[in-house]
Design an enzyme around this catalytic site. Structure first.
Site, PDB file in Angstrom:
ATOM      1  N   CYS A  83       0.809  -1.219   0.000  1.00 50.26           N
ATOM      2  CA  CYS A  83       0.000   0.000   0.000  1.00 50.26           C
ATOM      3  C   CYS A  83       0.841   1.268   0.000  1.00 50.26           C
ATOM      4  O   CYS A  83       0.571   2.201  -0.761  1.00 50.26           O
ATOM      5  CB  CYS A  83      -0.967  -0.007   1.176  1.00 50.26           C
ATOM      6  SG  CYS A  83      -0.205   0.061   2.823  1.00 50.26           S
ATOM      7  N   HIS A 134      -2.766   1.366   7.166  1.00 47.78           N
ATOM      8  CA  HIS A 134      -3.001   1.211   5.731  1.00 47.78           C
ATOM      9  C   HIS A 134      -3.199   2.595   5.139  1.00 47.78           C
ATOM     10  O   HIS A 134      -3.721   3.493   5.802  1.00 47.78           O
ATOM     11  CB  HIS A 134      -4.232   0.346   5.493  1.00 47.78           C
ATOM     12  CG  HIS A 134      -4.464  -0.018   4.059  1.00 47.78           C
ATOM     13  ND1 HIS A 134      -3.661  -0.906   3.376  1.00 47.78           N
ATOM     14  CD2 HIS A 134      -5.395   0.393   3.161  1.00 47.78           C
ATOM     15  CE1 HIS A 134      -4.093  -1.033   2.138  1.00 47.78           C
ATOM     16  NE2 HIS A 134      -5.147  -0.249   1.979  1.00 47.78           N
ATOM     17  N   HIS A 146      -6.006   2.164  -3.744  1.00 52.29           N
ATOM     18  CA  HIS A 146      -5.008   1.614  -2.832  1.00 52.29           C
ATOM     19  C   HIS A 146      -4.615   0.215  -3.271  1.00 52.29           C
ATOM     20  O   HIS A 146      -5.229  -0.362  -4.175  1.00 52.29           O
ATOM     21  CB  HIS A 146      -5.563   1.577  -1.402  1.00 52.29           C
ATOM     22  CG  HIS A 146      -6.774   0.683  -1.243  1.00 52.29           C
ATOM     23  ND1 HIS A 146      -6.846  -0.317  -0.299  1.00 52.29           N
ATOM     24  CD2 HIS A 146      -7.961   0.633  -1.907  1.00 52.29           C
ATOM     25  CE1 HIS A 146      -8.025  -0.927  -0.376  1.00 52.29           C
ATOM     26  NE2 HIS A 146      -8.714  -0.363  -1.340  1.00 52.29           N
TER      27      HIS A 146
END
Length: 203
Positions: A83, A134, A146
Site C-alpha cells: 500500500c 493502511h 489503494h
C-alpha cells in the site's frame, strides 16, 4: 505402541517470522475484508465524469496503469506492490511529489484535514490493528485507490463498513495551488502554451 515426538521449529524459521512481522508493521499494509469485487473501470469512469479536478484525472491515469497489480509485502513494481509503495508511486507519477516509502513516515507529512474537508489527492489512513496502518489516495466522492492485500490495486469506498470502521485520518501533503488545476484552467494552459501535437485528444 505409538511414540509421540515433539516438533521444534528451527531457529531460522522463528527469525524469519519475526522479520516478516516487523516488515508488516513498518510498511503498514493490512488485510482487506471487502467482499464486493466491484467494477473498478466503471468506478474510475464515474469519477472522471463527476469531477472537475485535474488532479483526479492524474491519479486515475496512474490507477489505469496499475489496476489489478497484485499485492506483495515490500513490493514496488507491477509484479507486486504494497500500500505505501503504491501511494509513493502514485504521488510521484501523478503530481511529481516525493513521499517517504512507509506509512510510518508518510503519516508525518503534511497536515491533517477533517473528513468534511477532504478532497481529491489527499492521503487517507486507516488503523487496521493496534500496530498496522493502511494508506490510499482519496479520489473524491468517498472513494480511494489503494493496494489491497486481498485484491491488489483497486478502488474502494471509504464508507464501506470495513474501511469506515478502520478510518483514521486524512492528510494533505501539498497546498491546493501546488497540484490542483481545474479542467478549464488545464485546457486553457494547453491552448495557450503547449504545442498542438502534445495535447491529448480525447477524454
Amino acid at each position: 505402541m505409538s511414540v509421540r515426538t515433539k516438533f521444534t521449529y528451527p531457529a531460522k524459521s522463528s527469525a524469519r517470522l519475526t522479520i516478516l512481522l516487523l516488515v508488516l508493521v513498518f510498511t503498514g499494509c493490512s488485510h482487506n475484508s471487502e467482499t464486493n469485487s466491484g467494477h473498478y473501470a466503471s468506478l474510475a469512469q464515474s469519477l472522471r465524469l463527476n469531477s472537475d479536478s485535474h488532479v483526479t484525472d492524474k491519479f486515475l491515469d496512474v490507477f489505469d496503469d496499475w489496476k489489478g497489480a497484485p499485492y506483495r509485502l515490500g513490493g514496488n513494481d507491477r509484479n507486486g506492490v504494497d500500500c505505501s509503495a503504491f501511494v509513493q508511486i502514485a504521488y510521484r507519477d501523478a503530481v511529481r511529489i516525493d513521499l517517504p516509502r512507509t506509512t510510518l513516515h508518510q503519516v508525518k507529512r503534511g497536515q491533517e484535514v477533517s473528513y468534511s474537508e477532504a478532497s481529491a489527492g489527499d492521503l487517507v489512513f486507516f488503523k487496521t490493528s493496534p500496530k498496522v496502518r493502511h494508506v490510499g489516495v482519496y479520489l473524491g466522492d468517498k472513494q480511494f485507490m489503494h493496494a489491497s492485500t486481498s485484491k491488489g490495486v483497486i478502488i474502494s469506498r471509504i464508507d464501506n463498513p470495513y474501511w469506515a470502521s478502520k478510518f483514521w485520518q486524512f492528510r494533505r501533503v501539498a497546498s491546493t495551488h501546488h497540484y490542483r488545476i481545474s479542467r478549464t484552467s488545464q485546457r486553457q494552459y494547453q491552448k495557450d502554451f503547449l504545442p498542438r501535437r502534445y495535447i491529448h485528444q480525447g477524454r
